[in-house]
Design an enzyme around this catalytic site. Sequence first.
Site, PDB file in Angstrom:
ATOM      1  N   PRO A 148     -12.362  23.076  -8.773  1.00 47.51           N
ATOM      2  CG  PRO A 148     -14.571  23.032  -9.581  1.00 47.51           C
ATOM      3  CD  PRO A 148     -13.721  23.560  -8.454  1.00 47.51           C
ATOM      4  CE  LYS A 173      -5.693  19.723  -6.232  1.00 47.15           C
ATOM      5  NZ  LYS A 173      -5.390  20.203  -7.579  1.00 47.15           N
ATOM      6  CB  THR A 228     -20.140  12.444  -7.890  1.00 46.50           C
ATOM      7  OG1 THR A 228     -21.021  13.562  -8.047  1.00 46.50           O
ATOM      8  CG2 THR A 228     -20.725  11.476  -6.870  1.00 46.50           C
ATOM      9  CB  VAL A 230     -12.674  13.519  -6.922  1.00 43.25           C
ATOM     10  CG1 VAL A 230     -11.629  14.153  -6.005  1.00 43.25           C
ATOM     11  CG2 VAL A 230     -11.994  12.982  -8.182  1.00 43.25           C
ATOM     12  CD  GLU A 248     -21.565  22.795  -2.434  1.00 45.76           C
ATOM     13  OE1 GLU A 248     -22.428  22.426  -3.252  1.00 45.76           O
ATOM     14  OE2 GLU A 248     -21.846  23.209  -1.306  1.00 45.76           O
ATOM     15  CB  CYS A 282     -21.940  22.202 -10.664  1.00 42.35           C
ATOM     16  SG  CYS A 282     -22.101  23.844  -9.966  1.00 42.35           S
ATOM     17  CD  GLU A 384     -21.718  16.780 -13.757  1.00 42.24           C
ATOM     18  OE1 GLU A 384     -20.676  16.178 -13.440  1.00 42.24           O
ATOM     19  OE2 GLU A 384     -22.061  17.865 -13.252  1.00 42.24           O
TER      20      GLU A 384
HETATM   21  P1  NAD Z   1     -12.401  16.857 -10.388  1.00 38.56           P
HETATM   22  O1  NAD Z   1     -13.130  16.109  -9.325  1.00 38.56           O
HETATM   23  O2  NAD Z   1     -11.687  16.077 -11.414  1.00 38.56           O
HETATM   24  O3  NAD Z   1     -11.327  17.839  -9.747  1.00 38.56           O
HETATM   25  C1  NAD Z   1     -11.677  18.805  -8.782  1.00 38.56           C
HETATM   26  C2  NAD Z   1     -10.450  19.117  -7.924  1.00 38.56           C
HETATM   27  O4  NAD Z   1     -10.125  17.961  -7.160  1.00 38.56           O
HETATM   28  C3  NAD Z   1      -9.195  19.466  -8.724  1.00 38.56           C
HETATM   29  O5  NAD Z   1      -8.478  20.464  -8.048  1.00 38.56           O
HETATM   30  C4  NAD Z   1      -8.439  18.151  -8.699  1.00 38.56           C
HETATM   31  O6  NAD Z   1      -7.051  18.309  -8.896  1.00 38.56           O
HETATM   32  C5  NAD Z   1      -8.745  17.685  -7.295  1.00 38.56           C
HETATM   33  N1  NAD Z   1      -8.521  16.261  -7.017  1.00 38.56           N
HETATM   34  C6  NAD Z   1      -8.483  15.223  -7.879  1.00 38.56           C
HETATM   35  N2  NAD Z   1      -8.205  14.071  -7.207  1.00 38.56           N
HETATM   36  C7  NAD Z   1      -8.086  14.395  -5.900  1.00 38.56           C
HETATM   37  C8  NAD Z   1      -7.818  13.652  -4.706  1.00 38.56           C
HETATM   38  N3  NAD Z   1      -7.586  12.351  -4.717  1.00 38.56           N
HETATM   39  N4  NAD Z   1      -7.787  14.327  -3.538  1.00 38.56           N
HETATM   40  C9  NAD Z   1      -8.017  15.661  -3.491  1.00 38.56           C
HETATM   41  N5  NAD Z   1      -8.246  16.411  -4.588  1.00 38.56           N
HETATM   42  C10 NAD Z   1      -8.290  15.788  -5.778  1.00 38.56           C
HETATM   43  O7  NAD Z   1     -13.491  17.844 -11.039  1.00 38.56           O
HETATM   44  P2  NAD Z   1     -13.355  18.758 -12.350  1.00 38.56           P
HETATM   45  O8  NAD Z   1     -13.394  17.858 -13.542  1.00 38.56           O
HETATM   46  O9  NAD Z   1     -12.226  19.723 -12.192  1.00 38.56           O
HETATM   47  O10 NAD Z   1     -14.704  19.616 -12.258  1.00 38.56           O
HETATM   48  C11 NAD Z   1     -15.891  19.239 -12.839  1.00 38.56           C
HETATM   49  C12 NAD Z   1     -16.832  18.638 -11.819  1.00 38.56           C
HETATM   50  O11 NAD Z   1     -17.047  19.560 -10.736  1.00 38.56           O
HETATM   51  C13 NAD Z   1     -18.209  18.368 -12.370  1.00 38.56           C
HETATM   52  O12 NAD Z   1     -18.673  17.122 -11.924  1.00 38.56           O
HETATM   53  C14 NAD Z   1     -19.056  19.493 -11.799  1.00 38.56           C
HETATM   54  O13 NAD Z   1     -20.425  19.214 -11.734  1.00 38.56           O
HETATM   55  C15 NAD Z   1     -18.443  19.670 -10.463  1.00 38.56           C
HETATM   56  N6  NAD Z   1     -18.773  21.001  -9.919  1.00 38.56           N
HETATM   57  C16 NAD Z   1     -19.659  21.090  -8.862  1.00 38.56           C
HETATM   58  C17 NAD Z   1     -20.019  22.339  -8.373  1.00 38.56           C
HETATM   59  C18 NAD Z   1     -21.010  22.483  -7.226  1.00 38.56           C
HETATM   60  O14 NAD Z   1     -21.067  23.556  -6.635  1.00 38.56           O
HETATM   61  N7  NAD Z   1     -21.772  21.457  -6.890  1.00 38.56           N
HETATM   62  C19 NAD Z   1     -19.492  23.496  -8.948  1.00 38.56           C
HETATM   63  C20 NAD Z   1     -18.599  23.366 -10.007  1.00 38.56           C
HETATM   64  C21 NAD Z   1     -18.241  22.106 -10.487  1.00 38.56           C
END
Ligand code: NAD
Length: 482
Positions: A148, A173, A228, A230, A248, A282, A384
């Site tokens: 992310p 990616k 969550t 995605v 995660e 997160c 969140e």
């Molecule tokens: P996001 O889910 O929008 O994107 C994360 C990644 O997934 C990006 O690279 C995005 O391009 C990719 N993606 C989107 N659609 C996809 C698909 N259909 N198939 C495969 N990949 C796809 O998340 P974000 O907005 O970039 O990040 C914020 C979120 O991440 C928050 O909810 C945060 O809590 C969470 N996060 C969790 C942790 C943890 O360790 N639990 C750590 C950091 C962030």
Amino acid sequence: MPEMIIGGEARASVASGDIEVVNPATEEVVDTVPAATPEDVDAAVDAAARAFPAWSATDTEKRAAIVAAAADLIADRAKDLAPLLTAEQGKPVAEAIGEINHLVHGLHYYAEAATKVQGTYQDLPSTFGPSYGMVIRRPLGVCAAITPYNFPLTLLGTKIGPALVTGNTVVAKPAATTPLATLRVAQLFVEAGLPAGVLNVVTGRGSDIGDALVTHRDVRRVAFTGSTPVGKHIMSLAGPDLKRITLELGGSDPVIVCEDADVDAAVKAVIIGRYWNAGQACLGCKRVFVHDDVYDAFVSALVDRVGRYEPGDGTVKAEKPKLRMGPIHTKAGRDELLEQLEDGASKGGEVLIGGGSGGHDQGWFLEPAVVADPAADSRLVTEEVFGPVLPVFRYTDFDDAITRANATSYGLGSSLWTHDVRKIHRAARDIESGMTWVNQIHYGYDELPFGGVKDSGFGKEHGLEALDHYVELKSVVVGGLA
Ligand code: NAD
């Protein structure tokens, strides 16, 4: 314009589209990267699959040495990498340096750990003649690492560290809005001697290439960090092919501050836990429950410290005693936070500080906020909150605090401030989360398994356990000994 890294070479997309990477503090374009297509994903996975036989047959010690050399190069180049991370992500340069240090630490941790793994020898009953058993570890093959925007580098490290040292190859990616530092880091791996194709990076939107990467028949494992919804989508795609996955995901970490707490220490920890990275973490402290006896002292110290933050460009230091906070990463993210804040205020919450733009008419800034007692059904509680907005609640009964802490679909982290061993035991046992910190800041240590329960995830990253998640355990029975 930086290109993707496929098979050890810089590559443009087979299509002609580009993605503009925008600086969230200035709204200026920092650079452009290729908007990858499913055909580019195929090329990257093919390169990784071709590199797998030789890399998996390479000595663990040699693989670990290359990963350690890459970590050293990254540390050497931290001063160049940090401003790039700041420009694309928004975080202050000092926080970018902190993130790079964490990446370097994690890579060294796995480089060292990989050479210390020991196996299992098992005496077996001689039912079919004398024999013994052993358990060997086989790398999986091509692994996808999807990251992310909030911590693009440390979250890359938690995936490629254990993947590479155990002999897998990777297609990474990064988020479409933060590909630049990831590409630079991948180049440093190539400079450090990583063979071509072992680590590939495709840049693009998840909606364009995510499904192609996750469902590719040669991708055996998907390590995903992100939201969550995605994450659930990825699980539904990976499940039918029995791919290994870790997810995660989001969190809404509760903090319980008891009547005997060191209030000053708790406030300082909550400040870091909620406002580091402009609250885009997160495992941030997202709901704080404070015992009535210390509520006033806690909240007044909290508001006082929050008032020291000055939202601004992460490349410019704030003048002491002010503290720099960077912008929210996207306009959509900032607007959503404003809506959540407004909803909290309309449902009984008192905004004690924050919520303005900090005097900026450019850049997606938000003054950090504290909201007292929004209703349990307000968005600040049920969703969140991915930014610097913190709801605080008063409690009198510890059981009630635990019940409210658990009243969320999330279960990533949680923390407790007390010296009462009975309460520590209760919280460790009864709070539904993957991790509980006691009198400590919310932080993901490389050394401890980390990952959420409920809607916060599936499986663990970090710790020695992660090495086992990148291999298949295979039992071998050796007979014919007589
Ligand atoms: P996001 O889910 O929008 O994107 C994360 C990644 O997934 C990006 O690279 C995005 O391009 C990719 N993606 C989107 N659609 C996809 C698909 N259909 N198939 C495969 N990949 C796809 O998340 P974000 O907005 O970039 O990040 C914020 C979120 O991440 C928050 O909810 C945060 O809590 C969470 N996060 C969790 C942790 C943890 O360790 N639990 C750590 C950091 C962030």
